[in-house]
Design a protein around this motif. Structure first.
Motif, PDB file in Angstrom:
ATOM      1  N   GLN A 282       0.818  -1.211   0.000  1.00  0.00           N
ATOM      2  CA  GLN A 282       0.000   0.000   0.000  1.00  0.00           C
ATOM      3  C   GLN A 282       0.856   1.267   0.000  1.00  0.00           C
ATOM      4  O   GLN A 282       0.702   2.130  -0.858  1.00  0.00           O
ATOM      5  CB  GLN A 282      -0.913   0.020   1.230  1.00  0.00           C
TER       6      GLN A 282
ATOM      7  N   TRP B  70      -1.929  -1.505  -3.603  1.00  0.00           N
ATOM      8  CA  TRP B  70      -3.169  -1.757  -2.863  1.00  0.00           C
ATOM      9  C   TRP B  70      -3.842  -3.075  -3.234  1.00  0.00           C
ATOM     10  O   TRP B  70      -5.060  -3.155  -3.316  1.00  0.00           O
ATOM     11  CB  TRP B  70      -4.158  -0.589  -3.040  1.00  0.00           C
ATOM     12  N   ALA B  71      -3.017  -4.099  -3.482  1.00  0.00           N
ATOM     13  CA  ALA B  71      -3.586  -5.428  -3.690  1.00  0.00           C
ATOM     14  C   ALA B  71      -3.817  -6.090  -2.336  1.00  0.00           C
ATOM     15  O   ALA B  71      -4.862  -6.681  -2.093  1.00  0.00           O
ATOM     16  CB  ALA B  71      -2.649  -6.276  -4.529  1.00  0.00           C
ATOM     17  N   LEU B  72      -2.850  -5.994  -1.440  1.00  0.00           N
ATOM     18  CA  LEU B  72      -2.959  -6.631  -0.134  1.00  0.00           C
ATOM     19  C   LEU B  72      -3.602  -5.676   0.860  1.00  0.00           C
ATOM     20  O   LEU B  72      -3.370  -4.472   0.823  1.00  0.00           O
ATOM     21  CB  LEU B  72      -1.575  -7.039   0.381  1.00  0.00           C
TER      22      LEU B  72
END
Lengths: 159, 588
Positions: free
Chosen positions: B155, B161-163
């Motif tokens: 992030q 902002w995948a995890l």
């Protein structure tokens, strides 16, 4: 998507200039719809320019938020001290197996939502379940299918 | 500056320094599982507690102050730390022996250091399934200790902002938004999460068995190539100092593993430069969709396809070097060697997890008529294969690569470090524009680890404005400037932009070694010092190279003369170029 019909867009538009207002926007959507769905969250994230990952971090942190439409009949199983000691855990298990869902979930047909609550204020009737405001006292696991059928019949008549 | 005492040892540090960092200055290692030099403190794990004036606080996020007296390791602190660690271990599976991080795991190391008896822990391990949907990295919730490093990197550092965190308390899980699988999320497969994970929760998608199967099938002619950054990092796995360039030993090890031919991705890097510099000169003179973006980094490609689809026109259409080598190996080389292209299998050894995804990106990755690259393994996986084969890597005699896909210039080898692709391209573009060679072959303004580096290069009176970005999370202001100028009908702020998704470039890619052990200083794992040393390894090879120019690579010249024809021509285009398409951030 048409902005007039898009709840996430409208709500996002209203709140996006105010810092730290994501949670208020989510409350507002749930207030209107009863839950915050995937599309609502996507629209809100886009309008407020907040990553979707952050929106779901907030949505899933607070138990208050619902991610799917709750069922028509909300079943509240009390696991407060008295009800728990009187065996409501077994009643809860029976609801889960009869409906095939876990607490906090709704059935795919949209009829039932199962939730766990702590004390509904009538410990004298323990163990207690409440379905859409109607209280069932001295519950036993055997009563579970009977109650569910009652509500199914009622919904059929409505339709 | 502030003066304080840590365990009665005086230390002076800059204002704002954390107690944790101040302690390291006086050789006091306070244990931590979540703080890493690349991320801001998150106060997540609770291991780094110290006492200040009797009060217990977390040293990672407490700044050192004048006159402080810090106790780092009394009986009470030790006791609390042990309890915290036991709680962490209570939902961690006890299968270290079968774990890919065995002996290179920060949790395992700390358990040993603090002396926790494994048998006294009752375990309640997560039953959540693994997420291996990307084919590049694998996320195993059971081994996750929710330290938050990967989320922080994904992030705040990479801006991908995948995890994210799902739910809270004991039910917390690290995953995509609303438990989206990574393949359906904005994940760009850069693998920086894997490079920073303290345990085996995020690792490479292991392809070593598939490579072994290719090698074991005697029908196959299995060839291999290594990326530039691999040669200056693999040695760490075998006790060499950071940045040691071990190209010759790696070639030797690959032959012993059974590869029929040992090629070098650096050959592909030179080839890329011929195509990319040709394309740049053309687009620069025609003012066609400037700035031009480099396209060697698949994670960067994936990022633009998802986050900036309007900028896809800016990409160079060139494939990345290892894809070019794959395509050439199954056409030109197969023909030249008189072998059936169907039997040629190409394995790429890469510092990168995104390359595992890239080989199946779209149909242009099958330009030879076959899958141009069959399998990708990371530097870490190669180290495992070498160890498993019983090869005494440290004492191997150096060998040469196989020609013609083994020759390379100094310009090629710096592809692995931020600024390198730009430098290599400008050397050749200068020659194409002026017909003369550059006097000085380096551009100091674009070297080093600064996030965004800009420069104006004078090509005989023509000014070329360039930007070099390392760490995809640093790209937003550059993109904003480009797109704003475009919207206002102004000249673009840059003509040529290089982006490498990982901070520092490929030398610190998601597939590079993350060694630990007594010979390395704590904190373990990648940091800027290691980035500098690995970069130096590649830069030194360039400065010492006899040929430092891609367009002077004789094997490349011959390839064009005998097979490809013109640079940027029809055949070159079919084999060496690709195209891009917008992708949704979420598939659902």
């Amino acid at each position: 998507m048409d902005n007039d019909a898009c709840l996430g867009c409208q709500t996002g538009d209203k709140w996006r200039r105010k810092r730290g207002s994501l949670i208020m926007a989510l409350h507002e959507i749930q207030g209107v719809k009863g839950y915050v769905g995937w599309q609502d969250a996507m629209d809100l994230a886009k309008t407020m320019n907040i990553p979707l990952a952050r929106v779901y971090e907030v949505l899933t942190f607070y138990n208050f938020f619902k991610l799917v439409a709750p069922g028509k009949a909300v079943i509240s199983v009390c696991t407060g001290t008295a009800c728990f000691l009187k065996g409501n855990d077994k009643v809860l298990e029976r609801f889960k197996s009869e409906l095939g869902i876990k607490e906090g979930e709704s059935t795919p047909d949209g009829l039932f939502h199962l939730q766990v609550v702590r004390c509904v204020g009538c410990c004298g009737l323990a163990p207690v379940c409440v379905v859409n405001g109607r209280t069932y006292g001295r519950m036993t696991p055997e009563q579970v299918p009977v109650i569910l059928n009652e509500w199914r019949e009622a919904f059929k008549e409505e339709a | 500056m502030v003066k304080l005492k840590i365990d009665n040892i005086e230390v002076e540090v800059a204002e704002g320094t954390s107690i944790l960092d101040a302690a390291r200055k006086v050789q006091v290692n306070i244990p931590t599982l979540c703080k890493h030099p690349d991320v801001d403190p998150s106060a997540g794990c609770g291991m780094c507690i110290v006492k200040v004036g009797g009060r217990i606080m977390r040293s990672c996020c407490t700044p050192a102050a004048e006159g402080m007296e810090v106790v780092t390791n009394d009986e009470e602190l030790k006791d609390i730390r042990k309890t915290v660690l036991k709680l962490i271990l209570s939902n961690h599976p006890n299968d270290c022996l079968g774990c890919s991080r065995n002996s290179q795991c920060e949790l395992q190391d700390m358990t040993a250091e603090l002396g926790i008896d494994q048998n006294e822990i009752i375990r309640l391990v997560s039953q959540e399934p693994k997420d291996d949907t990307t084919g590049a990295i694998v996320l195993d919730p059971a081994k996750c200790i929710i330290c938050g490093r990967c989320v922080n990197i994904c992030q705040n550092v990479q801006n991908v902002w995948a995890l994210s965190y799902l739910r809270r308390g004991f039910a917390t899980k690290i995953t995509g938004a609303n438990d989206t699988k990574l393949a359906d999320s904005p994940c760009i497969k850069c693998g920086q999460c894997a490079a920073h994970c303290p345990t085996g929760a995020i690792t490479d998608h292991d392809n070593t068995q598939k490579v072994a199967a290719l090698l074991n099938n005697k029908e196959n002619i299995t060839v291999v190539q290594i990326a530039p950054a691999v040669r200056v990092a693999l040695g760490e796995e075998f006790g060499f100092p950071f940045g040691s360039n071990l190209t010759g030993k790696i070639y030797a090890a690959l032959r012993r593993l059974g590869f029929a031919k040992v090629f070098d991705t650096n050959f592909g890097a030179d080839l890329t430069i011929i195509e990319e510099a040709t394309e740049f000169v053309h687009r620069f003179t025609k003012n066609d969709n400037l700035p031009m973006f480099t396209s060697c980094c698949p994670a960067w490609v994936d990022y633009v396809e998802k986050y900036y689809p309007e900028n896809l026109v800016n990409f160079s259409s060139c494939k990345s070097p290892h894809q070019m080598v794959g395509a050439i190996a199954k056409t030109y080389w197969a023909e030249k060697a008189g072998v059936d292209a169907a039997k040629v299998k190409v394995v790429s050894v890469m510092p990168c997890t995104a390359k595992k995804w890239e080989i199946g990106r779209d149909e242009t990755m099958n330009s030879s008529g076959y899958k141009d690259v069959d399998e990708v393994i990371t530097t870490r996986e190669l180290a495992k294969m070498i160890k498993a084969a019983g090869i005494d890597f440290k004492n191997l005699k150096e060998e040469e690569a196989d020609n013609p896909l083994g020759e390379y210039s100094g310009a090629a080898t710096i592809f692995g470090v931020t600024g390198g692709v730009m430098t290599a391209a400008l050397r050749t573009a200068y020659f194409y524009i002026t017909g003369e060679e550059l006097g000085k072959l380096n551009f100091e303004e674009i070297e080093g680890l600064n996030a965004v580096k800009v420069a104006e290069i004078d090509i005989k009176g023509t000014k070329v404005r360039i930007a070099v970005v390392n760490g995809v999370g640093n790209v937003a202001p550059v993109m904003e400037a480009i797109n704003q100028a475009k919207a206002e009908g102004k000249e673009p702020p840059y003509h040529f932009v290089e982006v490498m998704a990982c901070p520092g470039g490929c030398i610190a890619g998601g597939g590079q070694p993350r060694v630990m052990g007594a010979m390395f200083d704590k904190p373990w794992g990648i940091n800027d010092e290691i980035r500098k040393l690995r970069s130096k390894g590649l830069n030194t090879e360039d400065t010492e190279a006899q040929n430092r120019l891609s367009h002077k690579n004789e094997s490349i010249k011959k390839l064009y003369k005998d097979y490809l024809g013109e640079a940027g021509g029809e055949k070159a285009h079919h084999l060496l170029h690709t195209k891009y398409r917008a992708r949704d951030l979420y598939k659902k």
